[in-house]
Design a protein around this motif. Structure first.
Motif, short mmCIF file in Angstrom:
data_model
loop_
_atom_site.label_atom_id
_atom_site.label_comp_id
_atom_site.label_asym_id
_atom_site.label_seq_id
_atom_site.Cartn_x
_atom_site.Cartn_y
_atom_site.Cartn_z
N GLU A 254 -49.65 32.84 14.82
CA GLU A 254 -48.77 33.86 15.38
C GLU A 254 -47.43 33.97 14.66
O GLU A 254 -46.71 34.96 14.82
N GLY A 255 -47.04 32.95 13.91
CA GLY A 255 -45.71 32.97 13.28
C GLY A 255 -45.26 31.58 12.89
O GLY A 255 -45.91 30.92 12.08
N ALA A 256 -44.16 31.14 13.49
CA ALA A 256 -43.60 29.83 13.15
C ALA A 256 -43.46 28.98 14.40
O ALA A 256 -43.04 29.47 15.46
N GLU A 257 -43.81 27.71 14.29
CA GLU A 257 -43.45 26.73 15.32
C GLU A 257 -42.29 25.92 14.78
O GLU A 257 -42.37 25.35 13.69
N ILE A 258 -41.20 25.86 15.54
CA ILE A 258 -40.03 25.07 15.15
C ILE A 258 -40.21 23.66 15.70
O ILE A 258 -40.28 23.46 16.92
N PHE A 259 -40.25 22.68 14.81
CA PHE A 259 -40.48 21.29 15.23
C PHE A 259 -39.20 20.60 15.68
O PHE A 259 -39.26 19.55 16.31
N THR A 260 -38.03 21.15 15.31
CA THR A 260 -36.76 20.44 15.51
C THR A 260 -35.85 21.15 16.51
O THR A 260 -34.63 21.08 16.41
N LEU A 261 -36.45 21.82 17.49
CA LEU A 261 -35.64 22.44 18.54
C LEU A 261 -34.85 21.37 19.30
O LEU A 261 -35.36 20.28 19.57
N SER A 262 -33.63 21.68 19.66
CA SER A 262 -32.77 20.75 20.40
C SER A 262 -33.25 20.59 21.83
O SER A 262 -33.23 21.56 22.59
N PRO A 263 -33.67 19.38 22.25
CA PRO A 263 -34.10 19.20 23.64
C PRO A 263 -32.99 19.51 24.64
O PRO A 263 -33.27 19.96 25.75
N ALA A 264 -31.73 19.28 24.24
CA ALA A 264 -30.60 19.50 25.16
C ALA A 264 -29.95 20.87 24.96
O ALA A 264 -28.94 21.17 25.59
#
Length: 272
Positions: A254-264
Motif C-alpha cells: 500500500e505504500g510505506a510502513e514507518i518503523f521508527t514512529l515515536s511511541p510518545a
C-alpha cells in the motif's frame, strides 16, 4: 499494515535487498527501541546540559532496553549518538559543549535488536527556538513526510527526492547533497543511496520489501557542507542553521510502513 505476501527475499539488479514479510517484525522491534530512546531523552534537552550528558543517557538506555548501539565502535566512533547543534549538519560528536537557550539540535540513534537495525533522528530545542529556526524545523519535517508519502511500489527513488527537494526549495531553503539516506536491515548501511533531491521517474523502482532510511538535511542558507578535522562533524559552509529528521521505512503493497514512529508522539519538538 496488511501485505500481500507475494514477495520473497532476493537482491535486485541495483543491489537492493527485497526482504521477506516476516522481516518486517524485526524492523518494527528495532525501530520502536530507537524511537523510544529518542522519546526518553527529550526532557533532558535543556539549556545548561552538555551533549556528552545526553549521549551518556542514551548509552544507558540502549543497554536498559537490551539493545546494542550500532555506532559505538563503528569505524572507530565511540559514542551512542551523533548530536548536531545549530550549523552542524550531521555526525556531530557529543562532548563538553553546553547547550544554550535557543539552540536547535539533531540527535541520531541507531540500535541493534536481535540482529535488526533501527535508525532514527529528530530535532530538539533547548528552551525556545527563534522564529527562523522554528520555520526550518517545520519545513524539514514536512519534507521528510512528503518523501515518505512518495514511497509506494512502482514509484522511484527519484520521486522521493523530488518530493523533498520541491518542498524545501519552495520555502527558499536548500537540501544538502553531500549526505543521503541508505538501505538497512540486518546491516547498518546497504544499497540504495536515498538522495533527498532528484527528478521524478528516475532511479531504482520501489518494490515491496525494501527497507531504507529517509533523512533529509535542510539548510537555511546554501547546501554546501564541509567536514571538520575530526573526520566526522559536517557543518554548513556558510554557517547557516541546519535541521534533519530521519525515519526508517519499509515498502509495503500500500505504500510505506514507518518503523521508527515515536511511541510518545514526540517526533517533533512541538509535540508531546
Amino acid at each position: 499494515m496488511r501485505m500481500e505476501g507475494h514477495f520473497r527475499g532476493r537482491i535486485t539488479k541495483d543491489g537492493i535487498r527485497i526482504h521477506e514479510e516476516a522481516d518486517f517484525a524485526g524492523m518494527r522491534a528495532a525501530g520502536r527501541v530507537a524511537a523510544t530512546i529518542l522519546d526518553e531523552v527529550a526532557p533532558l534537552v535543556q539549556p545548561g546540559v552538555t551533549t556528552e550528558a545526553l549521549d551518556d543517557f542514551v548509552r544507558a538506555r540502549v543497554a536498559a532496553h537490551g539493545a546494542i548501539s550500532a555506532t559505538i565502535g563503528y569505524k572507530g566512533y565511540r559514542h551512542a549518538t551523533c548530536i548536531s547543534v545549530n550549523h552542524v549538519v550531521c555526525h556531530g560528536i557529543p562532548g563538553p559543549k553546553v547547550l544554550k537557550a535557543g539552540d536547535i539540535l539533531n540527535i541520531d540513534v541507531t540500535v541493534i535488536v536481535d540482529g535488526w537495525y533501527g535508525d532514527s533522528s529528530r530535532m530538539y530545542v533547548a528552551g525556545e527556538a527563534t522564529r527562523k529556526a522554528e520555520r526550518l524545523i517545520e519545513v524539514t519535517h514536512e519534507a521528510l513526510m512528503r518523501g515518505i508519502a512518495a514511497v509506494r511500489p512502482g514509484n522511484t527513488f527519484g520521486d522521493i527526492g523530488h518530493a523533498i527537494q520541491t518542498h524545501v526549495e519552495a520555502n527558499r531553503m536548500s537540501v544538502v547533497r553531500d549526505f543521503c539516506g541508505h538501505g538497512l536491515g540486518r546491516v547498518f548501511h546497504a544499497p540504495p543511496n536515498v538522495l533527498h533531491y532528484g527528478r521524478p521517474g528516475t532511479g531504482p523502482v520501489l518494490e515491496e520489501g525494501m527497507f531504507f532510511t529517509i533523512e533529509p538535511m535542510v539548510n537555511l542558507g546554501r547546501p554546501e557542507t564541509k567536514v571538520l578535522a575530526d573526520d566526522w562533524t559536517a557543518v554548513t559552509r556558510d554557517k547557516s542553521l541546519s535541521a534533519q529528521f530521519e525515519h526508517s521505512v519499509g515498502v509495503t503493497a500500500e505504500g510505506a510502513e514507518i518503523f521508527t514512529l515515536s511511541p510518545a508522539g514526540r517526533f517533533h519538538p512541538t509535540w508531546g
